[in-house]
Design a protein around this motif. Structure first.
Motif, PDB file in Angstrom:
ATOM      1  N   THR A  31      32.491  40.493  29.200  1.00 53.73           N
ATOM      2  CA  THR A  31      33.457  39.840  30.269  1.00 53.73           C
ATOM      3  C   THR A  31      34.898  41.143  30.697  1.00 53.73           C
ATOM      4  O   THR A  31      35.780  40.268  31.231  1.00 53.73           O
ATOM      5  N   GLN A  32      34.939  41.533  29.663  1.00 57.65           N
ATOM      6  CA  GLN A  32      36.298  42.516  29.895  1.00 57.65           C
ATOM      7  C   GLN A  32      35.612  44.106  31.185  1.00 57.65           C
ATOM      8  O   GLN A  32      36.545  45.244  31.783  1.00 57.65           O
ATOM      9  N   LEU A  33      34.443  43.606  32.134  1.00 56.97           N
ATOM     10  CA  LEU A  33      34.636  44.454  32.848  1.00 56.97           C
ATOM     11  C   LEU A  33      35.271  44.107  33.975  1.00 56.97           C
ATOM     12  O   LEU A  33      35.647  43.165  34.607  1.00 56.97           O
ATOM     13  N   PRO A  34      35.379  45.021  35.254  1.00 53.78           N
ATOM     14  CA  PRO A  34      36.494  44.491  36.525  1.00 53.78           C
ATOM     15  C   PRO A  34      36.513  43.852  37.116  1.00 53.78           C
ATOM     16  O   PRO A  34      35.294  42.968  37.449  1.00 53.78           O
ATOM     17  N   VAL A 233      34.159  25.775  32.558  1.00 52.37           N
ATOM     18  CA  VAL A 233      33.798  27.101  33.401  1.00 52.37           C
ATOM     19  C   VAL A 233      35.045  27.728  34.433  1.00 52.37           C
ATOM     20  O   VAL A 233      35.067  28.251  34.232  1.00 52.37           O
ATOM     21  N   GLY A 234      34.614  25.953  35.284  1.00 51.55           N
ATOM     22  CA  GLY A 234      35.398  26.893  36.406  1.00 51.55           C
ATOM     23  C   GLY A 234      36.991  26.817  36.392  1.00 51.55           C
ATOM     24  O   GLY A 234      36.945  27.654  36.953  1.00 51.55           O
ATOM     25  N   GLU A 240      40.507  33.039  35.311  1.00 53.20           N
ATOM     26  CA  GLU A 240      40.791  34.372  35.307  1.00 53.20           C
ATOM     27  C   GLU A 240      40.596  35.917  36.515  1.00 53.20           C
ATOM     28  O   GLU A 240      40.947  36.280  36.249  1.00 53.20           O
ATOM     29  N   TYR A 241      41.149  34.527  37.597  1.00 53.50           N
ATOM     30  CA  TYR A 241      41.449  35.238  38.554  1.00 53.50           C
ATOM     31  C   TYR A 241      42.500  34.896  39.201  1.00 53.50           C
ATOM     32  O   TYR A 241      42.764  35.129  40.718  1.00 53.50           O
ATOM     33  N   GLY A 242      43.410  34.336  38.236  1.00 54.61           N
ATOM     34  CA  GLY A 242      44.822  34.126  39.107  1.00 54.61           C
ATOM     35  C   GLY A 242      44.489  33.113  39.621  1.00 54.61           C
ATOM     36  O   GLY A 242      45.622  32.985  40.793  1.00 54.61           O
ATOM     37  N   LEU A 243      43.426  32.533  39.803  1.00 59.09           N
ATOM     38  CA  LEU A 243      43.848  31.295  40.995  1.00 59.09           C
ATOM     39  C   LEU A 243      44.190  30.043  41.049  1.00 59.09           C
ATOM     40  O   LEU A 243      45.226  29.125  41.625  1.00 59.09           O
TER      41      LEU A 243
END
Length: 350
Positions: A31-34, A233-234, A240-243
């Motif tokens: 989960t820490q992948l780019p 999850v959504g 996570e994506y800063g959206l």
């Protein structure tokens, strides 16, 4: 009074829960992948979608305890219950805590030491290894069980209101922790899981009726589970994506709804598998029966496997390593549990 028939589908639910444990622990590093890579998105979704596992195990405990004891509970049974249950879980807990305390020192630092005060603190908090906090939660429910059982048997309103009472306690604890004052070791307090334990207790008392009801409304229950899971999850993906910036309470609400619906879905699926005579059902039942041993053993295997993890820049190799982590953790631990059980049987025969 005769014991009620065993709920064989519960072992299938246990199997699903322990598989989810391995998915969480096996994909945690991935989960820490780019952010932006397909690998990150896939492993992140799998990891977060599996977060129902501890609540599900708590629910199973509530079901099994109340299903087993409700019809034959007497006030004088508390001491026998505590002795039996705590011996079965506390002795393994202490031994495995000591094992991981020494094992992690050796693997990560190449040396061994023993600090009695530190060990006592680890035992109290469940922090000797990242998975042992679950035992601390279960022990709290075991200590409270006679009180809850006695109240359920003596009070019709308490028995009937188990689920709203559990949700109310968990909600009050969350509100205090989130908005008033942070509770120490909040994730290891029974208050954090009272809704699921109360739901399990209520179903343990009324198992046949609720199982029939859930089968009658299975389309709606599955829809609720999927919608709540997608929402949870959504929202995590958006964060996570800063959206999007989403207040934590929405995560808690969606996760609670997801975790409340998922046991009913798995009970239905487990019954269907067993009724069809599917070999998958047989295998999952066996896996569920070995789940406690797998839970205790798997972090040691994952730690050793991660010592040879490829660098994250080699993405396809890292993906394979992550998938192998789940498989090795699950089937390697299961093999060790089966070997231990076989050795015990041979020792008893001799």
């Amino acid at each position: 009074m005769l014991s009620r028939p065993k709920l064989i589908e519960i072992d299938i639910v246990r199997a699903i829960a322990i598989i989810a444990v391995l998915v969480i622990h096996g994909t945690s590093s991935a989960t820490q992948l780019p952010i932006g890579t397909v690998s990150h998105a896939v492993f992140f979704i799998l990891n977060k979608a599996s977060l129902f596992t501890v609540p599900l195990f708590i629910w199973i405990s509530g079901v099994v305890l109340f299903y087993t004891y409700y019809d034959r509970w007497e006030s004088g049974m508390s001491r026998v219950f505590w002795t039996k249950r705590l011996r079965k879980i506390l002795i393994p807990y202490v031994l495995w805590s000591l094992f991981y305390y020494l094992f992690n020192q050796f693997v990560f630092h190449g040396r061994l030491g023993f600090d009695v005060i530190h060990v006592i603190k680890l035992l109290m908090s469940g922090n000797a290894s990242y998975h042992l906090y679950y035992i601390v939660i279960i022990v709290q429910f075991y200590l409270l069980f006679p009180l809850i059982m006695t109240a359920a048997r003596r009070s019709h309103w308490f028995r009937k209101g188990l689920i709203p009472i559990g949700i109310g306690i968990q909600t009050a604890a969350y509100c205090f922790h989130h908005w008033v004052y942070p509770l120490p070791e909040y994730a290891s307090l029974f208050l954090s899981y009272s809704a699921l334990f109360a739901f399990g207790a209520f179903m343990g008392i009324h198992y046949a009726a609720i199982a029939a009801w859930s089968n009658r409304f299975k389309a709606g229950i599955w829809s609720i589970m999927l919608l709540a899971g997608f929402a949870f999850v959504g929202m995590l993906l958006l964060h996570e994506y800063g959206l999007a910036s989403i207040e934590n309470t929405w995560f808690e609400l969606s996760l609670l709804l997801y975790c409340m619906a998922i046991p009913l879905c798995f009970i239905q699926w487990g019954r269907k598998l067993l009724g069809s005579g599917s070999p998958i059902g047989v295998a999952l039942s066996a896996l569920g029966g070995a789940s406690f041993g797998i839970y205790l053993v798997h972090p040691a295997l994952l730690t050793l496997w991660d010592r040879i993890a490829p660098v994250q820049e080699q993405l396809w190799l890292y993906d394979l390593h992550t998938v192998a982590s789940v498989l090795i953790g699950l089937f390697g631990s299961w093999l060790l549990v089966r070997l231990y059980a076989s050795a015990q049987r041979k020792g008893s025969a001799n």
